[in-house]
Design a protein around this motif. Structure first.
Motif, PDB file in Angstrom:
ATOM      1  N   ARG A  13       4.469  -6.612  -7.760  1.00  0.00           N
ATOM      2  CA  ARG A  13       4.414  -6.512  -9.232  1.00  0.00           C
ATOM      3  C   ARG A  13       4.019  -5.111  -9.668  1.00  0.00           C
ATOM      4  O   ARG A  13       4.578  -4.557 -10.624  1.00  0.00           O
ATOM      5  CB  ARG A  13       3.413  -7.523  -9.789  1.00  0.00           C
ATOM      6  CG  ARG A  13       3.904  -8.958  -9.842  1.00  0.00           C
ATOM      7  CD  ARG A  13       3.094  -9.782 -10.844  1.00  0.00           C
ATOM      8  NE  ARG A  13       1.669  -9.633 -10.651  1.00  0.00           N
ATOM      9  CZ  ARG A  13       0.919 -10.438  -9.897  1.00  0.00           C
ATOM     10  NH1 ARG A  13       1.483 -11.445  -9.257  1.00  0.00           N
ATOM     11  NH2 ARG A  13      -0.378 -10.241  -9.779  1.00  0.00           N
ATOM     12  N   ARG A  14       3.067  -4.533  -8.975  1.00  0.00           N
ATOM     13  CA  ARG A  14       2.604  -3.191  -9.360  1.00  0.00           C
ATOM     14  C   ARG A  14       3.681  -2.140  -9.107  1.00  0.00           C
ATOM     15  O   ARG A  14       3.889  -1.242  -9.933  1.00  0.00           O
ATOM     16  CB  ARG A  14       1.327  -2.857  -8.589  1.00  0.00           C
ATOM     17  CG  ARG A  14       0.118  -3.675  -9.049  1.00  0.00           C
ATOM     18  CD  ARG A  14      -1.089  -3.453  -8.159  1.00  0.00           C
ATOM     19  NE  ARG A  14      -2.252  -4.176  -8.642  1.00  0.00           N
ATOM     20  CZ  ARG A  14      -3.375  -4.332  -7.957  1.00  0.00           C
ATOM     21  NH1 ARG A  14      -3.489  -3.797  -6.737  1.00  0.00           N
ATOM     22  NH2 ARG A  14      -4.389  -5.026  -8.466  1.00  0.00           N
ATOM     23  N   VAL A  15       4.372  -2.246  -7.974  1.00  0.00           N
ATOM     24  CA  VAL A  15       5.449  -1.290  -7.702  1.00  0.00           C
ATOM     25  C   VAL A  15       6.580  -1.477  -8.705  1.00  0.00           C
ATOM     26  O   VAL A  15       7.147  -0.502  -9.221  1.00  0.00           O
ATOM     27  CB  VAL A  15       5.962  -1.446  -6.255  1.00  0.00           C
ATOM     28  CG1 VAL A  15       7.207  -0.596  -6.034  1.00  0.00           C
ATOM     29  CG2 VAL A  15       4.877  -1.066  -5.259  1.00  0.00           C
ATOM     30  N   ALA A  62       6.376  -2.620 -11.755  1.00  0.00           N
ATOM     31  CA  ALA A  62       5.960  -2.133 -13.069  1.00  0.00           C
ATOM     32  C   ALA A  62       6.026  -0.609 -13.148  1.00  0.00           C
ATOM     33  O   ALA A  62       6.393  -0.037 -14.180  1.00  0.00           O
ATOM     34  CB  ALA A  62       4.541  -2.612 -13.368  1.00  0.00           C
ATOM     35  N   ARG A  63       5.702   0.053 -12.040  1.00  0.00           N
ATOM     36  CA  ARG A  63       5.696   1.519 -12.026  1.00  0.00           C
ATOM     37  C   ARG A  63       7.095   2.094 -11.959  1.00  0.00           C
ATOM     38  O   ARG A  63       7.385   3.142 -12.546  1.00  0.00           O
ATOM     39  CB  ARG A  63       4.866   2.028 -10.840  1.00  0.00           C
ATOM     40  CG  ARG A  63       4.705   3.545 -10.792  1.00  0.00           C
ATOM     41  CD  ARG A  63       3.854   3.976  -9.617  1.00  0.00           C
ATOM     42  NE  ARG A  63       4.441   3.605  -8.350  1.00  0.00           N
ATOM     43  CZ  ARG A  63       5.429   4.264  -7.753  1.00  0.00           C
ATOM     44  NH1 ARG A  63       5.957   5.340  -8.332  1.00  0.00           N
ATOM     45  NH2 ARG A  63       5.889   3.871  -6.585  1.00  0.00           N
ATOM     46  N   THR A  64       8.003   1.417 -11.237  1.00  0.00           N
ATOM     47  CA  THR A  64       9.336   1.981 -10.986  1.00  0.00           C
ATOM     48  C   THR A  64      10.427   1.402 -11.880  1.00  0.00           C
ATOM     49  O   THR A  64      11.502   2.006 -11.996  1.00  0.00           O
ATOM     50  CB  THR A  64       9.744   1.721  -9.523  1.00  0.00           C
ATOM     51  OG1 THR A  64       9.812   0.297  -9.298  1.00  0.00           O
ATOM     52  CG2 THR A  64       8.748   2.350  -8.557  1.00  0.00           C
ATOM     53  N   GLY A  65      10.185   0.235 -12.471  1.00  0.00           N
ATOM     54  CA  GLY A  65      11.225  -0.437 -13.242  1.00  0.00           C
ATOM     55  C   GLY A  65      12.212  -1.216 -12.388  1.00  0.00           C
ATOM     56  O   GLY A  65      13.202  -1.755 -12.896  1.00  0.00           O
ATOM     57  N   GLU A  94       1.265  -2.036  -1.898  1.00  0.00           N
ATOM     58  CA  GLU A  94       1.582  -1.134  -3.012  1.00  0.00           C
ATOM     59  C   GLU A  94       1.590   0.338  -2.613  1.00  0.00           C
ATOM     60  O   GLU A  94       2.602   1.027  -2.839  1.00  0.00           O
ATOM     61  CB  GLU A  94       0.620  -1.352  -4.176  1.00  0.00           C
ATOM     62  CG  GLU A  94       0.929  -0.432  -5.354  1.00  0.00           C
ATOM     63  CD  GLU A  94      -0.192  -0.374  -6.387  1.00  0.00           C
ATOM     64  OE1 GLU A  94      -0.010   0.328  -7.396  1.00  0.00           O
ATOM     65  OE2 GLU A  94      -1.226  -1.013  -6.177  1.00  0.00           O
ATOM     66  N   SER A  98       5.122   2.461  -2.259  1.00  0.00           N
ATOM     67  CA  SER A  98       5.272   3.620  -3.149  1.00  0.00           C
ATOM     68  C   SER A  98       5.583   4.877  -2.345  1.00  0.00           C
ATOM     69  O   SER A  98       6.450   5.677  -2.717  1.00  0.00           O
ATOM     70  CB  SER A  98       4.000   3.817  -3.976  1.00  0.00           C
ATOM     71  OG  SER A  98       3.785   2.720  -4.838  1.00  0.00           O
ATOM     72  N   GLU A 145       9.424   7.338  -1.779  1.00  0.00           N
ATOM     73  CA  GLU A 145       9.481   8.788  -1.991  1.00  0.00           C
ATOM     74  C   GLU A 145      10.153   9.527  -0.831  1.00  0.00           C
ATOM     75  O   GLU A 145      10.214  10.758  -0.826  1.00  0.00           O
ATOM     76  CB  GLU A 145       8.060   9.339  -2.174  1.00  0.00           C
ATOM     77  CG  GLU A 145       7.341   8.816  -3.414  1.00  0.00           C
ATOM     78  CD  GLU A 145       8.050   9.205  -4.699  1.00  0.00           C
ATOM     79  OE1 GLU A 145       8.573  10.333  -4.759  1.00  0.00           O
ATOM     80  OE2 GLU A 145       8.088   8.378  -5.622  1.00  0.00           O
TER      81      GLU A 145
END
Length: 400
Positions: free
Chosen positions: A251-253, A255-258, A365, A369, A373
């Motif tokens: 969920r956190r990834v 939310a950050r990346t769309g 997470e 993330s 990258e």
């Protein structure tokens, strides 16, 4: 034995593609594509027809071998060197019935072995390890990119059987340094080559990308226009605490990346993945997760290939993502401990240095993330390199 020219020898492709496991089912396709113009027979431990899921019609090796003479057998890959008769037999059972067999026999090693030998019709302790010692009709045997990380921890009698099978082979290729070190310690020479699935984009990329227009994947692409992550975990991740940790990280990834999250199974055989477990994981991600239910291996390939990255416990989910030069991160079960398994051994041998490899769910997470990258040019270069290494290695093994 050498009087039969290689081009006229019966060729048997042998492996654990007699059950639904994503990687094993792909191995046979890779070997077949690398042997154009040769008539092949697909052999497992049991008669199975997996064509509806993108696999092959598979025949029991015991029956095929009885009708052949001077055959070449190619072990097409997989963690077969430490697969004992009990595990091999249970994974061939239908899903609704295997739990009762395990519950009835699991506490009695002798009963387990007797049942497995009866079920398989074989006295072999390591039935996926074949040789002339077990099948005298075989003229030549090649192991093409197999694994056996746990071989040193297997019972001594099984280990002796496997080493004797390997000693009788004409050529041995293994897919990780840990397996090779164990064989070399036993006095056996083995060539180190990557897993066969590194060839998937080179051999089948166009076929896989074309499946994106099929309804199952087209709906996913429409629902996640910004892209999605292809995510998988095996059934043993199914306790509430572990699923919650995975869901929180995803969920956190997201939310950050769309990016969306699409959950899929990399195998439906016993002790692999469970749709109910993935459904519970999706329920912890309201609005952010979708279930991909197809078990056709080409649909699964297309799902991963069209994603923005892979995260999961499947070795071959990760290898396929690497073949398509995608970001990837592997999940380790919290109870796995420090003992290196096949996933860690393979990544230590072939993954790009410095790239995130494995995390437990509570560290998903930051690990994911970081994986997202990764430099696309480095990912593409490694994909090309590994495919070339496998093609060369396979050709050398078969030539021997």
């Amino acid at each position: 034995m050498d009087s039969c020219p290689a081009e006229r020898m019966p060729v048997l492709l042998f492996g654990a593609f007699d059950r639904h496991n994503f990687g094993d089912m792909l191995f046979a396709h890779v070997a077949q594509a690398l042997l154009p113009g040769i008539s092949l027979r697909h052999a497992g431990l049991a008669d199975r027809d997996l064509r509806a899921q993108g696999g092959h019609r598979v025949h029991a090796l015991s029956r095929l071998a009885a009708g052949e003479r001077d055959a070449l057998l190619i072990h097409v890959g997989g963690e077969i060197l430490s697969c004992d008769a009990w595990r091999a037999a249970v994974m061939l059972l239908p899903d609704p019935g295997f739990q009762s067999v395990v519950a009835r026999l699991d506490s009695s090693p002798d009963e387990k072995l007797r049942w497995a030998k009866s079920f398989l019709g074989s006295s072999a302790l390591a039935p996926y390890s074949a040789s002339r010692l077990k099948y005298p009709c075989l003229a030549r045997v090649v192991y093409a990119g197999v694994g056996g990380v746990e071989l040193g921890r297997c019972p001594a009698q099984l280990r002796r059987e496997v080493l004797a099978d390997l000693e009788a082979a004409q050529a041995i290729g293994v897919r990780d340094s840990l397996t090779r070190a164990q064989l070399e310690a036993a006095g056996l020479s083995a060539r180190l080559i990557p897993d066969p699935v590194v060839m998937i984009d080179e051999l089948f990329g166009a076929r896989i990308r074309a499946r994106s227009s099929r309804p199952a994947l087209a709906a996913i692409l429409k629902n996640f226009p910004e892209g999605y992550l292809a995510v998988q975990c095996s059934a043993d991740f199914g306790d509430d605490r572990t699923l919650q940790a995975i869901a929180t990280g995803l969920r956190r990834v997201a939310a950050r990346t769309g990016l969306g999250v699409v959950l899929f199974r990399a195998g439906a055989a016993p002790w692999h993945d469970d749709l109910a477990v993935l459904g519970r994981l999706a329920g912890r991600m309201p609005g952010g997760g979708a279930l991909f239910e197809s078990l056709n291996i080409w649909d699964i390939c297309a799902l991963i290939a069209a994603s923005r990255g892979y995260c999961g416990s499947s070795l071959h989910g990760r290898i396929l993502a690497s073949a398509f030069a995608l970001p990837r991160l592997s999940l380790l079960h919290p109870a796995s401990g420090a003992r290196p398994g096949k996933l860690a051994a393979y990544l230590a041998t072939w993954e790009i240095p410095g790239l995130p490899t494995t995390v437990t769910p509570e560290h998903l997470e930051p690990g994911l993330s970081a994986a997202l990258e990764a430099d696309p040019l480095r990912l593409a270069a490694r994909a090309t390199e590994l495919a070339g290494l496998y093609r060369t290695g396979f050709a050398g093994l078969v030539a021997l």
